[in-house]
Write a protein that holds these residues in place. Structure first.
Motif, PDB file in Angstrom:
ATOM      1  N   ASP A 155      36.537  14.212  -0.481  1.00 59.76           N
ATOM      2  CA  ASP A 155      36.804  14.909  -1.836  1.00 59.76           C
ATOM      3  C   ASP A 155      37.377  16.346  -1.280  1.00 59.76           C
ATOM      4  O   ASP A 155      37.386  16.703   0.092  1.00 59.76           O
ATOM      5  N   GLU A 156      38.319  16.789  -2.110  1.00 59.81           N
ATOM      6  CA  GLU A 156      39.259  18.011  -1.797  1.00 59.81           C
ATOM      7  C   GLU A 156      38.504  19.147  -2.665  1.00 59.81           C
ATOM      8  O   GLU A 156      38.673  18.933  -3.910  1.00 59.81           O
ATOM      9  N   VAL A 157      38.183  20.217  -2.115  1.00 64.30           N
ATOM     10  CA  VAL A 157      37.945  21.233  -3.102  1.00 64.30           C
ATOM     11  C   VAL A 157      38.685  22.611  -2.958  1.00 64.30           C
ATOM     12  O   VAL A 157      38.757  22.900  -1.697  1.00 64.30           O
ATOM     13  N   PHE A 158      39.255  23.257  -4.055  1.00 64.37           N
ATOM     14  CA  PHE A 158      39.947  24.324  -4.112  1.00 64.37           C
ATOM     15  C   PHE A 158      39.617  25.187  -5.055  1.00 64.37           C
ATOM     16  O   PHE A 158      39.288  25.267  -5.976  1.00 64.37           O
ATOM     17  N   ARG A 159      39.483  26.622  -4.326  1.00 64.79           N
ATOM     18  CA  ARG A 159      39.476  27.759  -4.840  1.00 64.79           C
ATOM     19  C   ARG A 159      40.439  28.201  -5.886  1.00 64.79           C
ATOM     20  O   ARG A 159      41.696  28.125  -5.661  1.00 64.79           O
ATOM     21  N   PRO A 160      40.266  29.140  -6.837  1.00 63.79           N
ATOM     22  CA  PRO A 160      41.282  29.583  -7.686  1.00 63.79           C
ATOM     23  C   PRO A 160      42.443  29.945  -7.105  1.00 63.79           C
ATOM     24  O   PRO A 160      43.794  29.718  -7.126  1.00 63.79           O
ATOM     25  N   ALA A 161      42.337  30.793  -6.002  1.00 60.51           N
ATOM     26  CA  ALA A 161      43.555  31.453  -5.153  1.00 60.51           C
ATOM     27  C   ALA A 161      44.298  30.074  -4.432  1.00 60.51           C
ATOM     28  O   ALA A 161      45.476  30.326  -4.298  1.00 60.51           O
ATOM     29  N   GLN A 162      43.587  29.253  -3.923  1.00 63.62           N
ATOM     30  CA  GLN A 162      44.216  28.074  -3.238  1.00 63.62           C
ATOM     31  C   GLN A 162      44.863  27.103  -4.448  1.00 63.62           C
ATOM     32  O   GLN A 162      46.113  26.816  -4.283  1.00 63.62           O
ATOM     33  N   LEU A 204      39.115  14.531 -11.427  1.00 66.19           N
ATOM     34  CA  LEU A 204      38.866  15.917 -11.439  1.00 66.19           C
ATOM     35  C   LEU A 204      37.472  16.293 -11.867  1.00 66.19           C
ATOM     36  O   LEU A 204      36.890  15.722 -12.808  1.00 66.19           O
ATOM     37  N   HIS A 205      37.029  17.367 -11.230  1.00 61.90           N
ATOM     38  CA  HIS A 205      35.777  17.769 -11.494  1.00 61.90           C
ATOM     39  C   HIS A 205      35.867  19.512 -11.484  1.00 61.90           C
ATOM     40  O   HIS A 205      36.573  20.046 -10.442  1.00 61.90           O
ATOM     41  N   ARG A 206      35.286  20.156 -12.482  1.00 63.24           N
ATOM     42  CA  ARG A 206      35.302  21.518 -12.345  1.00 63.24           C
ATOM     43  C   ARG A 206      34.269  21.996 -11.277  1.00 63.24           C
ATOM     44  O   ARG A 206      33.056  21.608 -11.128  1.00 63.24           O
ATOM     45  N   MET A 207      34.416  23.380 -10.656  1.00 58.31           N
ATOM     46  CA  MET A 207      33.700  23.739  -9.783  1.00 58.31           C
ATOM     47  C   MET A 207      33.396  25.210 -10.381  1.00 58.31           C
ATOM     48  O   MET A 207      34.143  26.002 -11.040  1.00 58.31           O
ATOM     49  N   PRO A 208      32.328  25.778  -9.687  1.00 58.85           N
ATOM     50  CA  PRO A 208      32.010  27.181 -10.141  1.00 58.85           C
ATOM     51  C   PRO A 208      32.893  28.140  -9.697  1.00 58.85           C
ATOM     52  O   PRO A 208      33.697  27.984  -8.801  1.00 58.85           O
ATOM     53  N   GLY A 209      33.161  29.204 -10.564  1.00 55.98           N
ATOM     54  CA  GLY A 209      34.317  30.307 -10.179  1.00 55.98           C
ATOM     55  C   GLY A 209      35.624  29.691 -10.527  1.00 55.98           C
ATOM     56  O   GLY A 209      36.839  30.071  -9.925  1.00 55.98           O
ATOM     57  N   ASN A 210      35.738  28.799 -11.654  1.00 55.74           N
ATOM     58  CA  ASN A 210      37.118  28.220 -11.928  1.00 55.74           C
ATOM     59  C   ASN A 210      37.715  27.473 -10.655  1.00 55.74           C
ATOM     60  O   ASN A 210      39.103  27.256 -10.433  1.00 55.74           O
ATOM     61  N   GLY A 211      36.980  27.008  -9.777  1.00 56.65           N
ATOM     62  CA  GLY A 211      37.400  26.071  -8.756  1.00 56.65           C
ATOM     63  C   GLY A 211      37.766  24.646  -9.342  1.00 56.65           C
ATOM     64  O   GLY A 211      37.408  24.151 -10.473  1.00 56.65           O
ATOM     65  N   LEU A 212      38.235  23.755  -8.545  1.00 54.36           N
ATOM     66  CA  LEU A 212      38.643  22.525  -8.652  1.00 54.36           C
ATOM     67  C   LEU A 212      38.330  21.362  -7.683  1.00 54.36           C
ATOM     68  O   LEU A 212      38.548  21.636  -6.412  1.00 54.36           O
ATOM     69  N   ARG A 213      37.747  20.292  -8.051  1.00 54.87           N
ATOM     70  CA  ARG A 213      37.419  19.170  -6.886  1.00 54.87           C
ATOM     71  C   ARG A 213      38.421  17.986  -7.173  1.00 54.87           C
ATOM     72  O   ARG A 213      38.426  17.598  -8.553  1.00 54.87           O
ATOM     73  N   LEU A 214      38.933  17.442  -6.303  1.00 50.72           N
ATOM     74  CA  LEU A 214      39.934  16.389  -6.380  1.00 50.72           C
ATOM     75  C   LEU A 214      38.953  15.175  -5.838  1.00 50.72           C
ATOM     76  O   LEU A 214      38.762  15.372  -4.575  1.00 50.72           O
ATOM     77  N   ARG A 215      38.679  14.113  -6.463  1.00 52.56           N
ATOM     78  CA  ARG A 215      38.079  12.857  -5.878  1.00 52.56           C
ATOM     79  C   ARG A 215      38.783  11.870  -5.967  1.00 52.56           C
ATOM     80  O   ARG A 215      39.409  11.329  -6.869  1.00 52.56           O
ATOM     81  N   SER A 216      38.739  11.021  -4.934  1.00 50.51           N
ATOM     82  CA  SER A 216      39.277   9.481  -4.986  1.00 50.51           C
ATOM     83  C   SER A 216      38.315   8.465  -5.188  1.00 50.51           C
ATOM     84  O   SER A 216      37.281   8.513  -4.893  1.00 50.51           O
TER      85      SER A 216
END
Length: 247
Positions: free
Chosen positions: A212-219, A192-204
């Motif tokens: 990579d999968e990147v998710f915004r807070p709403a997602q 896991l990695h933090r993204m700007p604006g409280n997003g989240l990156r999932l990395r295998s």
């Protein structure tokens, strides 16, 4: 004859294994008060060998505190075939060595009759780890659970079918660490990695097949992405048995 000073050591062994006075007494088939008396008077001489075998320590060490503490081998099952586990609410006792911690298994399972899944405890599975492994990483036994790695997204680091241990108390994302997450009912193991604006990156680890999968807070909220905890241990079986030359 050396004095029987086993009481404090007997009590310490039970405490180290999280075995209550009542739980040990129930397994032993006696009253809790009798076991409590052993803390001050010592384990009775006629019980010393049996208690020592059960707790996997040498009887001489238990009796006097001298000599080697550890028994050469783990204790056998009780005479009725049961094992001792004072934390088992069902009363089917199973002995837990003081050096071990038994962790519950969690799994992804179908939700009702729909195609949805959720992550719940599997009452039929558990695994034991050395208490020292948890102590070294400051993981409290009550916070630790296990699960199976499903799929090859984390290969070659964590192979499909491996067992992973998870510290549920550490859910704050530390970039690049491995976490277990529940993603809309799916159990996933990812960096896991933090993204700007409280997003989240999932990395295998197997990034060639799994980008990579990147998710915004709403997602994150919409897709019910929940961090279960930090993965601090895993078992991985070798892919192949080595070929012995010259045979």
């Amino acid at each position: 004859m050396r004095k029987n000073t086993s009481g404090p050591r007997f009590k310490a062994l039970l405490e180290a294994a999280n075995i209550s006075t009542t739980g040990f007494a129930k397994f032993w088939g006696t009253e809790a008060q009798n076991v409590h008396n052993w803390y001050t008077r010592g384990v009775p001489a006629y019980r010393m060998e049996e208690v020592s075998r059960l707790l996997s320590v040498n009887s001489e060490w238990l009796k006097t505190g001298e000599g080697i503490k550890e028994s050469p081998s783990l204790s056998p099952p009780a005479s009725n075939g049961d094992h001792f586990d004072a934390n088992d609410p069902q009363g089917s006792y199973r002995f837990i060595h003081p050096n071990d911690v038994e962790l519950a298994f969690f799994k992804e399972t179908p939700l009702d009759s729909s195609d949805k899944t959720h992550v719940i405890q599997d009452p039929d599975l558990s695994i034991r780890l050395l208490r020292a492994h948890l102590d070294q990483l400051e993981v409290r036994p009550g916070d630790a659970i296990c699960a199976h790695m499903i799929g090859n997204s984390m290969a070659d680091r964590i192979e499909d079918g491996s067992i992973v241990a998870i510290d549920r108390s550490l859910t704050q994302v530390v970039d690049g660490e491995i976490y277990a997450i529940e993603h809309d009912g799916m159990l996933r193991i990812k960096y896991l990695h933090r993204m700007p604006g409280n997003g989240l990156r999932l990395r295998s680890h197997n990034s060639a097949e799994y980008p990579d999968e990147v998710f915004r807070p709403a997602q994150i909220e919409e897709q019910r992405i929940h961090i279960l905890g930090w993965v601090f241990w895993w078992s991985t079986v070798s892919k192949r048995r080595p070929v012995v030359p010259f045979l």
